[in-house]
Design a protein around this motif. Structure first.
Motif, PDB file in Angstrom:
ATOM      1  N   MET A   1      46.754  24.342  34.475  1.00 33.40           N
ATOM      2  CA  MET A   1      46.130  25.926  34.395  1.00 33.40           C
ATOM      3  C   MET A   1      46.339  26.839  33.625  1.00 33.40           C
ATOM      4  O   MET A   1      48.083  27.281  34.381  1.00 33.40           O
ATOM      5  N   THR A   2      46.262  27.813  32.893  1.00 34.42           N
ATOM      6  CA  THR A   2      47.025  28.678  32.330  1.00 34.42           C
ATOM      7  C   THR A   2      46.613  30.211  32.999  1.00 34.42           C
ATOM      8  O   THR A   2      46.335  31.211  32.581  1.00 34.42           O
ATOM      9  N   ARG A   3      45.645  30.654  34.047  1.00 37.07           N
ATOM     10  CA  ARG A   3      44.996  31.120  34.349  1.00 37.07           C
ATOM     11  C   ARG A   3      45.158  31.822  35.667  1.00 37.07           C
ATOM     12  O   ARG A   3      45.592  30.840  36.674  1.00 37.07           O
ATOM     13  N   ILE A   4      45.242  32.907  36.481  1.00 43.51           N
ATOM     14  CA  ILE A   4      45.843  33.454  37.379  1.00 43.51           C
ATOM     15  C   ILE A   4      44.475  34.073  37.899  1.00 43.51           C
ATOM     16  O   ILE A   4      43.705  34.726  37.127  1.00 43.51           O
ATOM     17  N   TYR A   5      43.744  33.684  39.545  1.00 43.78           N
ATOM     18  CA  TYR A   5      42.735  33.902  40.020  1.00 43.78           C
ATOM     19  C   TYR A   5      43.085  34.566  41.436  1.00 43.78           C
ATOM     20  O   TYR A   5      44.372  34.206  42.055  1.00 43.78           O
ATOM     21  N   ALA A   6      42.734  35.813  41.388  1.00 43.23           N
ATOM     22  CA  ALA A   6      41.977  36.433  42.471  1.00 43.23           C
ATOM     23  C   ALA A   6      40.869  36.882  43.598  1.00 43.23           C
ATOM     24  O   ALA A   6      39.945  36.572  42.268  1.00 43.23           O
ATOM     25  N   THR A   7      40.918  37.129  44.759  1.00 45.89           N
ATOM     26  CA  THR A   7      39.763  37.444  45.157  1.00 45.89           C
ATOM     27  C   THR A   7      40.077  38.496  45.440  1.00 45.89           C
ATOM     28  O   THR A   7      40.983  38.446  47.361  1.00 45.89           O
ATOM     29  N   TYR A   8      38.831  39.177  46.260  1.00 44.59           N
ATOM     30  CA  TYR A   8      39.054  40.475  46.558  1.00 44.59           C
ATOM     31  C   TYR A   8      37.649  40.586  47.318  1.00 44.59           C
ATOM     32  O   TYR A   8      36.493  40.465  47.159  1.00 44.59           O
ATOM     33  N   ASP A   9      38.101  41.730  48.844  1.00 48.69           N
ATOM     34  CA  ASP A   9      36.611  41.740  49.299  1.00 48.69           C
ATOM     35  C   ASP A   9      36.407  43.093  49.170  1.00 48.69           C
ATOM     36  O   ASP A   9      37.641  43.915  49.149  1.00 48.69           O
ATOM     37  N   ILE A  10      35.710  43.832  48.802  1.00 47.63           N
ATOM     38  CA  ILE A  10      35.172  45.412  48.025  1.00 47.63           C
ATOM     39  C   ILE A  10      33.673  45.687  48.852  1.00 47.63           C
ATOM     40  O   ILE A  10      33.498  44.969  49.157  1.00 47.63           O
ATOM     41  N   GLU A  11      33.998  46.693  48.668  1.00 42.15           N
ATOM     42  CA  GLU A  11      32.648  48.068  48.953  1.00 42.15           C
ATOM     43  C   GLU A  11      32.411  48.634  48.144  1.00 42.15           C
ATOM     44  O   GLU A  11      33.003  49.158  47.405  1.00 42.15           O
ATOM     45  N   THR A  12      31.129  49.065  47.429  1.00 47.32           N
ATOM     46  CA  THR A  12      30.397  49.518  46.911  1.00 47.32           C
ATOM     47  C   THR A  12      29.393  50.134  46.735  1.00 47.32           C
ATOM     48  O   THR A  12      28.923  49.486  46.934  1.00 47.32           O
ATOM     49  N   PRO A  13      29.606  51.840  46.436  1.00 50.60           N
ATOM     50  CA  PRO A  13      28.471  51.587  46.281  1.00 50.60           C
ATOM     51  C   PRO A  13      27.308  52.273  45.088  1.00 50.60           C
ATOM     52  O   PRO A  13      26.258  52.214  44.597  1.00 50.60           O
TER      53      PRO A  13
END
Length: 421
Positions: A1-13
């Motif tokens: 694997m040559t990518r970094i993965y990140a997961t976010y909990d977001i809220e948006t208008p």
């Protein structure tokens, strides 16, 4: 694997898809307008990619102050990936990318970094813990079972000599591990060198008499050059454990300590609530503990079950397990650290702390749970050893204790917390 993965909990208008695209652009090749130099080729090579969007709900009001507004605020989990070529395996740059300006984006009314998946290159390129659990036991001459530890209390106010006197009481009581409080470092009322000399005189004398070496986690937290001087001082007097406040000194400071240290590195997470307390902004322990382990920490505080702080038991259990898991799911060294339980710990928490890990590779720090034992600190230490023995044998402490022994006295002294793991 040559990518970094990140997961976010977001809220948006502005909608999840739009918000995710803004986040990915801000943290890679984009800015508020399309640049002439931002060619399709450059974007293909270096742009962050929105990998997945999972809606989780909506709200009529924003969770955090937000300059942009909408009729509804969508909530969801967004996974973004970056090519390793953007920053290599630099921990400071990784943190600046995954947890940088995105916290200030006007399109987000909540954002929390909840997980991070690293390629094996990170595990391979960073030294990780120098000693870990096996090395800690080696320093102690082959100690078996969990380490029963305690904290110098009062946290602040003792002189160097008074600290040494307290340590004498603790080592004579049979303690396995002693640490400074995070508030006690190198103040003029209790200078580091004087305190270390007083404490190590006691610990070395005790080792000469009994053959037992008790690690003392001396708080070296300071400017980088001073931390190196503190480490040199430790080596000159035979001290084998350095405590650092990992958030205070940062990734580069921690790595500098690791590269200079012949001692165990005991990581205290003072200030952790800034990152963790709000569900609407911050960074999860799952993420930060990987960075601290990669930078070289051997022990890492994870709070405690039935603790005095805000985290529930499930959060503490997840944190404790996480520091013993591989930093990368894709290969390379595991870089496991020892979880350190603390915060209102007594004989009641030993068994569940052990059960959730399934092993004895942890430090169990009790302050009041030792000092406030009705028969004194020595009995407090014995009661915790009895609780650990009961846990190892799978016997409830109520059945393991005998009338009038230190364990039964502790059971009567300390309230049994409700623990849910």
């Amino acid at each position: 694997m040559t990518r970094i993965y990140a997961t976010y909990d977001i809220e948006t208008p502005v909608g999840l898809e739009r918000a995710a695209a803004v986040l990915a652009g801000e943290q890679s090749t984009g800015t508020f307008v399309r640049l002439a130099a931002e060619t399709d080729e450059l974007r293909a090579r270096s742009a962050a990619v929105v990998e997945n969007i999972e809606p989780t709900g909506t709200s009529k009001i924003p969770s955090l102050p937000c300059r942009k507004s909408g009729e509804t605020y969508e909530r969801g989990l967004v996974t973004v990936s970056w090519p390793l070529g953007n920053f290599g395996t630099s921990l400071p740059t990784l943190l600046s990318t995954l947890a940088g300006n995105l916290f200030e984006l006007a399109e987000l009314s909540a954002i929390r970094l909840v997980s991070m998946d690293l390629p094996a290159a990170f595990a391979n390129d960073h030294p990780g813990p120098q000693f870990g659990a096996a090395g800690t036991r080696s320093f102690m001459g082959g100690h078996e079972g969990p380490l029963i530890g305690t904290i110098i209390k009062p946290s602040i106010g003792l002189s160097a000599q008074e600290t040494g006197d307290l340590v004498r009481t603790l080592v004579e009581a049979g303690i396995d591990f002693i640490k400074d409080d995070e508030l006690q470092a190198n103040g003029p009322d209790c200078p580091f060198d004087d305190r270390l000399d007083a404490v190590m005189q006691v610990i070395n004398d005790h080792a000469d008499k009994t053959g037992k070496t008790v690690p003392y986690a001396a708080n070296i937290t300071d400017e980088i050059d001073q931390m190196k001087r503190n480490l040199d001082k430790m080596q000159s007097v035979g001290a084998d454990c350095a405590m650092v406040c990992v958030s205070s000194i940062g990734q580069a400071g921690l790595r500098s300590v690791r590269d200079h240290s012949a001692a165990l590195i005991h990581g205290h997470r003072a200030g952790w609530g800034v990152y963790s307390r709000s569900p609407d902004i911050g960074i999860s322990f799952e993420v930060m503990q990987k960075l601290w382990r990669l930078a070289g920490v051997d022990h890492l505080h994870v709070n405690g079950l039935g603790n005095k702080f805000t985290e529930d038991d499930a959060t503490v259990a997840h944190a404790a397990r996480s520091v013993q898991k591989p930093v990368s799911d894709h290969g390379g060294p595991t870089h496991a650290a020892m979880p350190v339980y603390s915060s209102g710990q007594t004989i009641w928490q030993v068994d569940p702390a052990r059960r959730l890990l399934g092993n004895d590779d942890f430090i169990f720090c009790a302050g009041g749970g030792i000092m406030s034992h009705p028969s004194g600190p020595a009995a407090g230490v014995i009661s915790l050893r009895q609780a650990a023995a009961a846990a190892q044998q799978g016997i409830p402490i109520e059945d393991f204790a005998t009338t009038g022994d230190p364990l039964s006295q502790a059971m009567a002294q300390f309230r049994r917390p409700e623990i849910k793991v």
